[in-house]
Design a protein around this motif. Structure first.
Motif, PDB file in Angstrom:
ATOM      1  N   TRP A  41       0.934  -1.137   0.094  1.00 18.45           N
ATOM      2  CA  TRP A  41      -0.303  -0.329  -0.614  1.00 18.45           C
ATOM      3  C   TRP A  41       1.201   1.108   0.064  1.00 18.45           C
ATOM      4  O   TRP A  41       1.738   1.648   0.975  1.00 18.45           O
ATOM      5  CB  TRP A  41      -0.552  -0.292   1.207  1.00 18.45           C
ATOM      6  CG  TRP A  41      -1.649   1.147   1.355  1.00 18.45           C
ATOM      7  CD1 TRP A  41      -2.187   2.543   0.242  1.00 18.45           C
ATOM      8  CD2 TRP A  41      -2.438   1.404   2.458  1.00 18.45           C
ATOM      9  NE1 TRP A  41      -2.481   3.116   1.189  1.00 18.45           N
ATOM     10  CE2 TRP A  41      -3.055   2.747   2.294  1.00 18.45           C
ATOM     11  CE3 TRP A  41      -2.252   1.559   4.128  1.00 18.45           C
ATOM     12  CZ2 TRP A  41      -3.513   3.481   3.552  1.00 18.45           C
ATOM     13  CZ3 TRP A  41      -2.476   1.968   5.203  1.00 18.45           C
ATOM     14  CH2 TRP A  41      -3.769   2.775   4.986  1.00 18.45           C
ATOM     15  N   VAL A  42       1.144   1.847  -1.626  1.00 28.22           N
ATOM     16  CA  VAL A  42       1.634   2.929  -0.615  1.00 28.22           C
ATOM     17  C   VAL A  42       1.130   4.275  -0.305  1.00 28.22           C
ATOM     18  O   VAL A  42       1.542   4.979   0.399  1.00 28.22           O
ATOM     19  CB  VAL A  42       2.409   3.340  -2.899  1.00 28.22           C
ATOM     20  CG1 VAL A  42       3.171   4.436  -2.999  1.00 28.22           C
ATOM     21  CG2 VAL A  42       2.467   1.717  -3.637  1.00 28.22           C
ATOM     22  N   THR A  43       0.736   4.638  -0.970  1.00 25.81           N
ATOM     23  CA  THR A  43      -0.174   5.941   0.079  1.00 25.81           C
ATOM     24  C   THR A  43      -2.174   6.035  -0.004  1.00 25.81           C
ATOM     25  O   THR A  43      -2.531   5.682  -1.532  1.00 25.81           O
ATOM     26  CB  THR A  43       0.519   7.329  -0.880  1.00 25.81           C
ATOM     27  OG1 THR A  43      -0.788   8.830  -0.018  1.00 25.81           O
ATOM     28  CG2 THR A  43       0.239   7.806  -2.149  1.00 25.81           C
ATOM     29  N   SER A  44      -2.557   7.256  -0.116  1.00 30.04           N
ATOM     30  CA  SER A  44      -4.577   7.397  -0.228  1.00 30.04           C
ATOM     31  C   SER A  44      -4.408   8.464  -0.207  1.00 30.04           C
ATOM     32  O   SER A  44      -3.929   9.074   0.899  1.00 30.04           O
ATOM     33  CB  SER A  44      -4.732   6.589   0.437  1.00 30.04           C
ATOM     34  OG  SER A  44      -4.886   5.067   0.827  1.00 30.04           O
ATOM     35  N   TYR A  45      -5.113   9.188  -1.062  1.00 33.05           N
ATOM     36  CA  TYR A  45      -5.543  10.525  -0.955  1.00 33.05           C
ATOM     37  C   TYR A  45      -7.370  10.808  -0.275  1.00 33.05           C
ATOM     38  O   TYR A  45      -7.722   9.876  -1.316  1.00 33.05           O
ATOM     39  CB  TYR A  45      -5.370  11.345  -2.037  1.00 33.05           C
ATOM     40  CG  TYR A  45      -3.405  10.840  -1.971  1.00 33.05           C
ATOM     41  CD1 TYR A  45      -2.863  11.977  -1.861  1.00 33.05           C
ATOM     42  CD2 TYR A  45      -3.594   9.874  -2.937  1.00 33.05           C
ATOM     43  CE1 TYR A  45      -2.346  12.084  -2.185  1.00 33.05           C
ATOM     44  CE2 TYR A  45      -2.019  10.065  -3.360  1.00 33.05           C
ATOM     45  CZ  TYR A  45      -1.568  10.994  -2.715  1.00 33.05           C
ATOM     46  OH  TYR A  45       0.286  11.222  -3.006  1.00 33.05           O
ATOM     47  N   VAL A  46      -7.357  11.302   0.585  1.00 37.66           N
ATOM     48  CA  VAL A  46      -9.262  11.889   0.453  1.00 37.66           C
ATOM     49  C   VAL A  46      -9.190  12.449  -0.244  1.00 37.66           C
ATOM     50  O   VAL A  46      -8.942  14.014   0.484  1.00 37.66           O
ATOM     51  CB  VAL A  46      -9.558  11.632   2.017  1.00 37.66           C
ATOM     52  CG1 VAL A  46     -11.106  12.201   1.740  1.00 37.66           C
ATOM     53  CG2 VAL A  46      -8.819  10.117   3.039  1.00 37.66           C
ATOM     54  N   ALA A  47     -10.865  12.652  -1.411  1.00 40.03           N
ATOM     55  CA  ALA A  47     -11.132  14.230  -1.267  1.00 40.03           C
ATOM     56  C   ALA A  47     -12.491  13.961  -1.981  1.00 40.03           C
ATOM     57  O   ALA A  47     -13.391  12.807  -1.976  1.00 40.03           O
ATOM     58  CB  ALA A  47     -10.195  14.144  -3.382  1.00 40.03           C
ATOM     59  N   GLY A  48     -12.767  14.761  -1.147  1.00 40.73           N
ATOM     60  CA  GLY A  48     -14.815  14.610  -1.187  1.00 40.73           C
ATOM     61  C   GLY A  48     -15.327  13.244  -0.724  1.00 40.73           C
ATOM     62  O   GLY A  48     -15.361  12.696   0.391  1.00 40.73           O
ATOM     63  N   ASP A  49     -16.121  12.734  -1.635  1.00 40.86           N
ATOM     64  CA  ASP A  49     -16.642  11.408  -1.372  1.00 40.86           C
ATOM     65  C   ASP A  49     -15.496  10.560  -1.379  1.00 40.86           C
ATOM     66  O   ASP A  49     -16.564   9.224  -1.905  1.00 40.86           O
ATOM     67  CB  ASP A  49     -18.021  11.181  -1.547  1.00 40.86           C
ATOM     68  CG  ASP A  49     -18.854  11.863  -0.557  1.00 40.86           C
ATOM     69  OD1 ASP A  49     -18.541  12.497   0.589  1.00 40.86           O
ATOM     70  OD2 ASP A  49     -20.199  12.494  -0.908  1.00 40.86           O
ATOM     71  N   LYS A  50     -14.685  10.653  -2.138  1.00 42.71           N
ATOM     72  CA  LYS A  50     -13.976   9.348  -2.384  1.00 42.71           C
ATOM     73  C   LYS A  50     -12.539   9.143  -1.716  1.00 42.71           C
ATOM     74  O   LYS A  50     -12.490  10.077  -1.174  1.00 42.71           O
ATOM     75  CB  LYS A  50     -13.646   9.632  -3.931  1.00 42.71           C
ATOM     76  CG  LYS A  50     -14.598   9.332  -4.725  1.00 42.71           C
ATOM     77  CD  LYS A  50     -14.722   9.662  -5.894  1.00 42.71           C
ATOM     78  CE  LYS A  50     -15.715   9.577  -6.963  1.00 42.71           C
ATOM     79  NZ  LYS A  50     -16.246   9.375  -8.587  1.00 42.71           N
ATOM     80  N   ILE A  51     -12.141   8.440  -1.235  1.00 44.24           N
ATOM     81  CA  ILE A  51     -10.570   8.103  -1.489  1.00 44.24           C
ATOM     82  C   ILE A  51      -9.954   6.944  -2.528  1.00 44.24           C
ATOM     83  O   ILE A  51     -10.799   6.348  -3.110  1.00 44.24           O
ATOM     84  CB  ILE A  51     -10.338   6.522  -0.038  1.00 44.24           C
ATOM     85  CG1 ILE A  51     -10.912   7.413   1.099  1.00 44.24           C
ATOM     86  CG2 ILE A  51      -9.574   6.919   0.295  1.00 44.24           C
ATOM     87  CD1 ILE A  51     -11.357   6.898   2.180  1.00 44.24           C
ATOM     88  N   TYR A  52      -9.036   7.268  -3.305  1.00 47.25           N
ATOM     89  CA  TYR A  52      -7.797   6.857  -3.916  1.00 47.25           C
ATOM     90  C   TYR A  52      -6.758   6.879  -3.698  1.00 47.25           C
ATOM     91  O   TYR A  52      -5.929   6.734  -2.407  1.00 47.25           O
ATOM     92  CB  TYR A  52      -7.751   8.458  -4.756  1.00 47.25           C
ATOM     93  CG  TYR A  52      -8.753   8.704  -6.148  1.00 47.25           C
ATOM     94  CD1 TYR A  52      -9.545   8.512  -6.851  1.00 47.25           C
ATOM     95  CD2 TYR A  52      -9.482  10.414  -4.984  1.00 47.25           C
ATOM     96  CE1 TYR A  52     -10.589   9.558  -7.657  1.00 47.25           C
ATOM     97  CE2 TYR A  52     -10.296  10.582  -5.910  1.00 47.25           C
ATOM     98  CZ  TYR A  52     -10.994  10.021  -6.508  1.00 47.25           C
ATOM     99  OH  TYR A  52     -12.162  10.642  -7.749  1.00 47.25           O
ATOM    100  N   CYS A  53      -5.961   5.304  -3.957  1.00 48.43           N
ATOM    101  CA  CYS A  53      -5.466   4.796  -3.481  1.00 48.43           C
ATOM    102  C   CYS A  53      -3.912   4.439  -4.325  1.00 48.43           C
ATOM    103  O   CYS A  53      -5.368   4.128  -5.438  1.00 48.43           O
ATOM    104  CB  CYS A  53      -5.912   3.760  -2.687  1.00 48.43           C
ATOM    105  SG  CYS A  53      -7.025   3.798  -1.601  1.00 48.43           S
ATOM    106  N   LEU A  54      -3.378   4.478  -4.034  1.00 52.61           N
ATOM    107  CA  LEU A  54      -1.763   3.642  -4.537  1.00 52.61           C
ATOM    108  C   LEU A  54      -1.716   2.718  -4.343  1.00 52.61           C
ATOM    109  O   LEU A  54      -1.203   2.078  -2.806  1.00 52.61           O
ATOM    110  CB  LEU A  54      -0.629   5.083  -5.686  1.00 52.61           C
ATOM    111  CG  LEU A  54      -1.096   5.784  -6.099  1.00 52.61           C
ATOM    112  CD1 LEU A  54       0.086   6.726  -6.072  1.00 52.61           C
ATOM    113  CD2 LEU A  54      -1.514   5.224  -7.153  1.00 52.61           C
ATOM    114  N   HIS A  55      -1.277   1.489  -5.004  1.00 52.46           N
ATOM    115  CA  HIS A  55      -1.146  -0.027  -4.180  1.00 52.46           C
ATOM    116  C   HIS A  55      -0.499  -0.330  -5.312  1.00 52.46           C
ATOM    117  O   HIS A  55      -0.591  -0.544  -6.455  1.00 52.46           O
ATOM    118  CB  HIS A  55      -2.012  -0.689  -3.550  1.00 52.46           C
ATOM    119  CG  HIS A  55      -3.092  -0.294  -2.957  1.00 52.46           C
ATOM    120  ND1 HIS A  55      -4.185  -0.924  -1.942  1.00 52.46           N
ATOM    121  CD2 HIS A  55      -3.435   0.653  -2.568  1.00 52.46           C
ATOM    122  CE1 HIS A  55      -4.064  -0.818  -1.482  1.00 52.46           C
ATOM    123  NE2 HIS A  55      -3.907   0.520  -1.224  1.00 52.46           N
TER     124      HIS A  55
END
Length: 92
Positions: A41-55
């Motif tokens: 799991w590299v990182t995650s970003y929270v934006a509005g009603d979404k979470i974007y993850c890099l894995h």
């Protein structure tokens, strides 16, 4: 291994507290540990009603299994084709 961008639709994600994010991280880490395959799991970003993850892992099925074990949505799973940033302009 491939890098994947994962989009997770989570109502109210931007309002999650640090404690709630810590619990999500603990759950994700446990799911990663249970997979028994190379997975980062590299990182995650929270934006509005979404979470974007890099894995990073070998295939999208492993991403989906991580989501299933963690109880997370994985609404969109996409292989990252390339990465670039401001420094790319001077690399050519």
């Amino acid at each position: 291994m491939h890098r994947f961008l994962i989009e997770r639709q989570i109502e109210g994600a931007a309002n999650l507290t640090q404690e709630q994010l810590a619990e999500i991280a603990k759950t994700s880490n446990a799911a990663v540990d249970s997979l028994g395959v190379p997975y980062t799991w590299v990182t995650s970003y929270v934006a509005g009603d979404k979470i974007y993850c890099l894995h990073e892992t070998d295939d999208a099925d492993t991403i989906l299994e991580h989501a299933r074990r963690g109880g997370f949505p994985a609404d969109l799973v996409t292989v990252v084709a390339n990465e670039f940033g401001p420094q790319t302009a001077s690399a050519a």
